[in-house]
Design a protein around this motif. Structure first.
Motif, PDB file in Angstrom:
ATOM      1  N   ALA A  31      29.022  34.936  34.732  1.00 23.24           N
ATOM      2  CA  ALA A  31      29.243  35.893  35.906  1.00 23.24           C
ATOM      3  C   ALA A  31      29.379  35.005  37.217  1.00 23.24           C
ATOM      4  O   ALA A  31      29.934  35.738  38.010  1.00 23.24           O
ATOM      5  N   ALA A  32      29.013  33.885  37.157  1.00 24.89           N
ATOM      6  CA  ALA A  32      29.115  33.076  38.637  1.00 24.89           C
ATOM      7  C   ALA A  32      30.751  32.698  38.525  1.00 24.89           C
ATOM      8  O   ALA A  32      31.588  32.966  39.551  1.00 24.89           O
ATOM      9  N   ARG A  33      31.245  32.106  37.392  1.00 25.71           N
ATOM     10  CA  ARG A  33      32.744  31.525  37.580  1.00 25.71           C
ATOM     11  C   ARG A  33      33.839  32.667  37.270  1.00 25.71           C
ATOM     12  O   ARG A  33      34.602  32.523  37.663  1.00 25.71           O
ATOM     13  N   ASP A  34      33.204  33.627  36.492  1.00 24.17           N
ATOM     14  CA  ASP A  34      34.207  34.716  36.045  1.00 24.17           C
ATOM     15  C   ASP A  34      34.336  35.796  36.869  1.00 24.17           C
ATOM     16  O   ASP A  34      35.106  36.681  36.794  1.00 24.17           O
ATOM     17  N   TYR A  35      33.304  36.057  37.706  1.00 27.35           N
ATOM     18  CA  TYR A  35      33.150  36.902  38.701  1.00 27.35           C
ATOM     19  C   TYR A  35      32.919  36.844  40.046  1.00 27.35           C
ATOM     20  O   TYR A  35      33.648  37.007  41.093  1.00 27.35           O
ATOM     21  N   ALA A  36      31.488  36.348  40.445  1.00 32.03           N
ATOM     22  CA  ALA A  36      31.006  36.190  41.651  1.00 32.03           C
ATOM     23  C   ALA A  36      31.931  35.319  42.517  1.00 32.03           C
ATOM     24  O   ALA A  36      32.277  35.737  43.627  1.00 32.03           O
ATOM     25  N   GLN A  37      32.345  34.258  41.989  1.00 32.86           N
ATOM     26  CA  GLN A  37      33.148  33.328  42.937  1.00 32.86           C
ATOM     27  C   GLN A  37      34.581  33.831  43.324  1.00 32.86           C
ATOM     28  O   GLN A  37      35.274  33.740  44.425  1.00 32.86           O
ATOM     29  N   HIS A  38      35.066  34.766  42.257  1.00 31.79           N
ATOM     30  CA  HIS A  38      36.403  34.953  42.623  1.00 31.79           C
ATOM     31  C   HIS A  38      36.511  36.224  43.678  1.00 31.79           C
ATOM     32  O   HIS A  38      37.668  36.336  44.271  1.00 31.79           O
ATOM     33  N   ILE A  39      35.463  37.164  44.013  1.00 32.31           N
ATOM     34  CA  ILE A  39      35.482  37.980  44.877  1.00 32.31           C
ATOM     35  C   ILE A  39      35.880  37.460  46.213  1.00 32.31           C
ATOM     36  O   ILE A  39      36.402  37.979  47.000  1.00 32.31           O
ATOM     37  N   PRO A  40      35.038  36.690  46.937  1.00 28.17           N
ATOM     38  CA  PRO A  40      35.014  36.228  48.122  1.00 28.17           C
ATOM     39  C   PRO A  40      36.225  35.387  48.309  1.00 28.17           C
ATOM     40  O   PRO A  40      37.045  35.344  49.507  1.00 28.17           O
ATOM     41  N   MET A  41      36.689  34.788  47.136  1.00 30.02           N
ATOM     42  CA  MET A  41      37.953  33.891  47.479  1.00 30.02           C
ATOM     43  C   MET A  41      39.234  34.663  47.709  1.00 30.02           C
ATOM     44  O   MET A  41      39.986  34.553  48.274  1.00 30.02           O
ATOM     45  N   ARG A  42      39.238  35.898  46.893  1.00 31.24           N
ATOM     46  CA  ARG A  42      40.250  36.635  47.163  1.00 31.24           C
ATOM     47  C   ARG A  42      40.545  37.532  48.424  1.00 31.24           C
ATOM     48  O   ARG A  42      41.349  37.519  49.280  1.00 31.24           O
ATOM     49  N   VAL A  43      39.229  37.808  49.086  1.00 34.69           N
ATOM     50  CA  VAL A  43      39.127  38.441  50.243  1.00 34.69           C
ATOM     51  C   VAL A  43      39.341  37.507  51.660  1.00 34.69           C
ATOM     52  O   VAL A  43      40.081  37.824  52.348  1.00 34.69           O
ATOM     53  N   ILE A  44      38.780  36.228  51.383  1.00 33.49           N
ATOM     54  CA  ILE A  44      39.193  35.451  52.194  1.00 33.49           C
ATOM     55  C   ILE A  44      40.836  35.034  52.349  1.00 33.49           C
ATOM     56  O   ILE A  44      41.369  34.895  53.367  1.00 33.49           O
TER      57      ILE A  44
END
Length: 427
Positions: free
Chosen positions: A164-177
């Motif tokens: 959930a860290a690598r497959d979900y959590a990290q991608h969300i702020p990466m995409r937003v920023i």
């Protein structure tokens, strides 16, 4: 001089600034006594800082170490708050502790304005960013963020265990920023490397850290040059065109602020989302209640931010002084542990318990004083949407292997690996 030349020279100046300062010996030995020899990058501290902070708060509320050239660690809320608000005696010119202390001459701007800036420069530098992070501006990001969270969970179909860290959590702020700065969304994996280079290599040789920062600054200049050639309605173009005191921003200011947005804007939210999912995975009563009472999520979210605040900031002592019973030297670091402040029993009842319906919760997860996080509305939106979508789509989940969870050993603490058993994901 053309605009492109101006930014090229600005990059070279920023690189030179990275080499300035006082170098200290690298120490990697295990901690011998947390009161006199602590290290915030020690694996034991990364795994569970709270027990260590509780012990220090009882017997030594302001710990000290000679590592990194000298660091103080206050653990009481009142001490953390006092230093955060005292810009006369503590400088923000470098907020990430490493084995290089930048010279006082870098103040009041610092390497990553406005978070690295001191008054009076700080006020105007921060004011430049406020329009992009109002509640109204952030609300325009919500629909796309929600859709992206669903896409990430769609990709998990057929898997029993996901990270959930690598497959979900990290991608969300990466995409937003990336969207806010106008960067290619497919560059997300590069952002993760930049974050880890900046925050998790502080005990590496200075020349190695310099090389890692060069990779980031090179990337940012490529993006700036693309925006100069192809202006568009995003935060990068805004910073390129922005003026301060009647002049265009210095190139080092633009690159520094973009560095701040890319590093801090990603890792803090990534860590908060991951820590929240970790808590809910290991605490079925809280998970089941939030699934049954989704209206409780905003309150629960604030409690999760309090209990698992990801951010610890640093300050530098301006002059030799005695402060609350300890003798601080000029250029000593001070670690402002907002996580420790948030678990001080003198400030919060049941400080070490997660109470998801806690009504009074004036936590310090977003910092205190003039440097309180300018992106707090954005971070809250991302955290809320990430949890809403996850709990809607994956209402039942547990830790697949508690021992396999790893945490970042840096000033931003969150799960780096978080294997969760999720079962079937509905379409």
């Amino acid at each position: 001089m053309t605009v492109d030349d101006r930014f090229g020279q600005g990059l070279e100046e920023a690189r030179k600034n990275r080499l300035l300062g006082t170098y200290s010996e690298i120490v990697t030995d295990p901690v011998s006594d947390w009161a006199t020899d602590f290290s915030h990058v020690d694996p034991a501290y990364a795994a569970d800082p709270y027990a260590i902070q509780d012990d220090l708060r009882q017997r030594c509320p302001i710990a000290h170490t000679e590592r990194f050239g000298g660091v103080w660690l206050p653990t009481r809320y009142e001490d953390v708050a006092a230093i955060a608000y005292d810009t006369d005696r503590f400088s923000s010119r470098s907020i990430i502790i490493s084995n290089v202390k930048p010279p006082p001459e870098l103040a009041p701007v610092g390497a990553a304005p406005p978070i690295s800036s001191d008054p009076p420069f700080h006020h105007d530098a921060r004011k430049l960013l406020l329009p992009a992070f109002t509640k109204t501006a952030v609300s325009r990001q919500e629909a796309a963020t929600r859709a992206f969270c669903h896409e990430l969970i769609d990709a998990m179909q057929g898997q029993d265990v996901v990270d959930a860290a690598r497959d979900y959590a990290q991608h969300i702020p990466m995409r937003v920023i990336a969207d806010m700065l106008g960067f290619p969304p497919e560059d997300g994996p590069r952002f993760r490397v930049f974050v880890e280079n900046a925050l998790e290599s502080v005990n590496r040789p200075p020349e190695e850290r310099f090389e890692r920062f060069t990779q980031l600054s090179d990337y940012l200049v490529v993006q700036i040059q693309d925006h100069l050639a192809n202006p568009r309605d995003d935060l990068t173009t805004y910073l390129i065109n922005a003026e301060l005191h009647g002049r265009k921003l210095d190139p080092t200011h633009v690159v520094g602020t973009m560095t701040l947005l890319l590093i801090a804007g990603i890792d803090t939210t990534w860590s908060a989302i991951g820590a929240s999912l970790w808590h809910l995975a290991k605490t079925p009563a809280d998970r089941e209640r939030l699934v049954a009472e989704p209206g409780l999520l905003p309150t629960a979210m604030e409690e999760l931010l309090r209990a698992y605040a990801p951010v610890t900031m640093a300050r530098l002592v301006k002059e030799d002084m005695s402060w609350n019973g300890v003798d601080m030297r000029a250029d000593d670091w001070v670690l402002l542990s907002f996580p420790a402040a948030n678990r001080d029993p003198a400030q919060f009842e049941q400080a070490n318990e997660v109470v998801i319906d806690r009504e009074v919760n004036r936590h310090a997860a977003f910092g205190l004083g003039i440097h309180r996080c300018v992106g707090s509305h954005l971070a809250r939106m991302e955290l809320r949407v990430a949890l809403e979508v996850w709990l809607e789509r994956v209402p039942e989940f547990t830790l697949a292997d508690p021992a396999a969870v790893t945490w970042a050993a840096s000033q931003v603490r969150g799960p780096r690996t978080l294997p969760l058993r999720i079962g079937a994901v509905p379409g």
